[in-house]
Structures are given as structure tokens and as C-alpha cells.
Design a protein around this motif. Structure first.
Motif, PDB file in Angstrom:
ATOM      1  N   ALA A   1     -23.826 -15.836 -46.551  1.00 29.54           N
ATOM      2  CA  ALA A   1     -25.084 -15.108 -46.766  1.00 29.54           C
ATOM      3  C   ALA A   1     -25.182 -13.904 -45.832  1.00 29.54           C
ATOM      4  CB  ALA A   1     -26.277 -16.034 -46.575  1.00 29.54           C
ATOM      5  N   ASP A   2     -24.756 -14.083 -44.591  1.00 34.84           N
ATOM      6  CA  ASP A   2     -24.775 -12.983 -43.630  1.00 34.84           C
ATOM      7  C   ASP A   2     -23.752 -11.915 -44.010  1.00 34.84           C
ATOM      8  OD1 ASP A   2     -26.772 -14.275 -42.186  1.00 34.84           O
ATOM      9  OD2 ASP A   2     -25.343 -15.234 -40.815  1.00 34.84           O
ATOM     10  N   SER A   3     -22.602 -12.351 -44.509  1.00 27.58           N
ATOM     11  CA  SER A   3     -21.577 -11.403 -44.950  1.00 27.58           C
ATOM     12  C   SER A   3     -22.099 -10.536 -46.083  1.00 27.58           C
ATOM     13  CB  SER A   3     -20.316 -12.138 -45.418  1.00 27.58           C
ATOM     14  OG  SER A   3     -19.674 -12.769 -44.351  1.00 27.58           O
ATOM     15  N   LEU A   4     -22.790 -11.168 -47.021  1.00 28.68           N
ATOM     16  CA  LEU A   4     -23.353 -10.409 -48.141  1.00 28.68           C
ATOM     17  C   LEU A   4     -24.413  -9.424 -47.666  1.00 28.68           C
ATOM     18  CD1 LEU A   4     -23.625 -13.227 -50.833  1.00 28.68           C
ATOM     19  CD2 LEU A   4     -22.042 -11.291 -50.812  1.00 28.68           C
ATOM     20  N   ALA A   5     -25.235  -9.832 -46.719  1.00 31.49           N
ATOM     21  CA  ALA A   5     -26.264  -8.941 -46.175  1.00 31.49           C
ATOM     22  C   ALA A   5     -25.612  -7.771 -45.440  1.00 31.49           C
ATOM     23  CB  ALA A   5     -27.193  -9.709 -45.245  1.00 31.49           C
ATOM     24  N   LEU A   6     -24.561  -8.050 -44.672  1.00 35.92           N
ATOM     25  CA  LEU A   6     -23.847  -6.984 -43.969  1.00 35.92           C
ATOM     26  C   LEU A   6     -23.174  -6.032 -44.951  1.00 35.92           C
ATOM     27  CD1 LEU A   6     -22.210  -8.945 -41.001  1.00 35.92           C
ATOM     28  CD2 LEU A   6     -24.009  -7.207 -40.855  1.00 35.92           C
ATOM     29  N   PHE A   7     -22.581  -6.607 -45.996  1.00 34.62           N
ATOM     30  CA  PHE A   7     -21.936  -5.774 -47.015  1.00 34.62           C
ATOM     31  C   PHE A   7     -22.957  -4.858 -47.687  1.00 34.62           C
ATOM     32  CE2 PHE A   7     -20.421  -4.925 -51.327  1.00 34.62           C
ATOM     33  CZ  PHE A   7     -19.166  -4.409 -51.055  1.00 34.62           C
ATOM     34  N   GLU A   8     -24.112  -5.405 -48.016  1.00 37.31           N
ATOM     35  CA  GLU A   8     -25.162  -4.607 -48.643  1.00 37.31           C
ATOM     36  C   GLU A   8     -25.631  -3.488 -47.701  1.00 37.31           C
ATOM     37  OE1 GLU A   8     -29.554  -5.082 -50.765  1.00 37.31           O
ATOM     38  OE2 GLU A   8     -28.604  -6.838 -49.863  1.00 37.31           O
ATOM     39  N   GLU A   9     -25.832  -3.821 -46.436  1.00 41.84           N
ATOM     40  CA  GLU A   9     -26.237  -2.810 -45.460  1.00 41.84           C
ATOM     41  C   GLU A   9     -25.167  -1.730 -45.339  1.00 41.84           C
ATOM     42  OE1 GLU A   9     -27.324  -2.327 -40.693  1.00 41.84           O
ATOM     43  OE2 GLU A   9     -26.904  -4.328 -41.491  1.00 41.84           O
ATOM     44  N   GLY A  10     -23.920  -2.150 -45.324  1.00 36.28           N
ATOM     45  CA  GLY A  10     -22.814  -1.199 -45.223  1.00 36.28           C
ATOM     46  C   GLY A  10     -22.746  -0.254 -46.404  1.00 36.28           C
ATOM     47  N   THR A  11     -22.947  -0.775 -47.606  1.00 34.90           N
ATOM     48  CA  THR A  11     -22.897   0.094 -48.790  1.00 34.90           C
ATOM     49  C   THR A  11     -24.045   1.103 -48.775  1.00 34.90           C
ATOM     50  OG1 THR A  11     -24.061  -1.547 -50.145  1.00 34.90           O
ATOM     51  CG2 THR A  11     -21.665  -1.559 -50.255  1.00 34.90           C
ATOM     52  N   LYS A  12     -25.199   0.694 -48.283  1.00 33.83           N
ATOM     53  CA  LYS A  12     -26.326   1.629 -48.169  1.00 33.83           C
ATOM     54  C   LYS A  12     -26.031   2.714 -47.132  1.00 33.83           C
ATOM     55  CE  LYS A  12     -29.896  -1.578 -49.701  1.00 33.83           C
ATOM     56  NZ  LYS A  12     -31.082  -2.366 -49.335  1.00 33.83           N
ATOM     57  N   LEU A  13     -25.418   2.315 -46.024  1.00 30.72           N
ATOM     58  CA  LEU A  13     -25.053   3.285 -44.993  1.00 30.72           C
ATOM     59  C   LEU A  13     -24.004   4.270 -45.506  1.00 30.72           C
ATOM     60  CD1 LEU A  13     -24.943   0.976 -41.851  1.00 30.72           C
ATOM     61  CD2 LEU A  13     -26.544   2.843 -42.259  1.00 30.72           C
ATOM     62  N   ILE A  14     -23.036   3.766 -46.262  1.00 35.08           N
ATOM     63  CA  ILE A  14     -22.006   4.638 -46.828  1.00 35.08           C
ATOM     64  C   ILE A  14     -22.641   5.656 -47.765  1.00 35.08           C
ATOM     65  CG2 ILE A  14     -20.040   4.711 -48.424  1.00 35.08           C
ATOM     66  CD1 ILE A  14     -19.162   2.017 -47.122  1.00 35.08           C
ATOM     67  N   ALA A  15     -23.564   5.209 -48.596  1.00 37.69           N
ATOM     68  CA  ALA A  15     -24.245   6.117 -49.522  1.00 37.69           C
ATOM     69  C   ALA A  15     -25.022   7.185 -48.760  1.00 37.69           C
ATOM     70  CB  ALA A  15     -25.170   5.339 -50.450  1.00 37.69           C
TER      71      ALA A  15
END
Length: 79
Positions: free
Chosen positions: A30-44
């Protein structure tokens, strides 16, 4: 840094932290998914900022007729 807009540099630093955490492999799913989501937003957000900066550089580098002239940064540094 919730509630405060991060600078480009802060976003890159946060992305590096996220990548390091995910590479360690000891983060819960669950934390990995949250980090991945945060990362994709930061990349955008970073991509958008870089695109805007590129447009500004092209706009500032106009030719004699006023039309934008795209030049490699190496040539621009020699000017």
C-alpha cells in the motif's frame, strides 16, 4: 511539505527519495503504491515546468526577423 508548493529542485529531491525507498524493496504494498502515485505526480509537475522553461528559452532566442530560432544550448552559451 503539504500545503506548500515545492520548487523544481525540491520535487527532484523528493523523487530521488521515493526511488530509493522503492528500490530498497522493504516498503509495504500500500505504501509502495502511494509512493508510486506521488512520484508520477511529481514527474508530471517537473515535466510541465521543464516544458515551460524550454518555451521561454525558445521565445527569448529570436532570429533577426523576430521568429524564434531554436539553437543548441552549446551555441547559445557562445553568444
Amino acid at each position: 511539505m503539504a500545503g506548500k508548493k515545492m520548487t523544481f529542485e525540491q520535487q527532484i529531491t523528493r523523487l530521488e527519495e521515493i526511488v530509493a525507498a522503492l528500490e530498497q524493496g522493504d516498503v509495504q504494498l500500500a505504501d509502495s503504491l502511494a509512493l508510486f502515485e506521488e512520484g508520477t505526480k511529481l514527474i508530471a509537475a517537473c515535466t510541465k515546468q521543464l516544458d515551460q522553461a524550454e518555451q521561454q528559452v525558445v521565445k527569448l532566442m529570436k532570429g533577426p526577423d523576430g521568429a524564434p530560432v531554436e539553437q543548441p544550448f552549446e551555441a547559445a552559451e557562445e553568444m
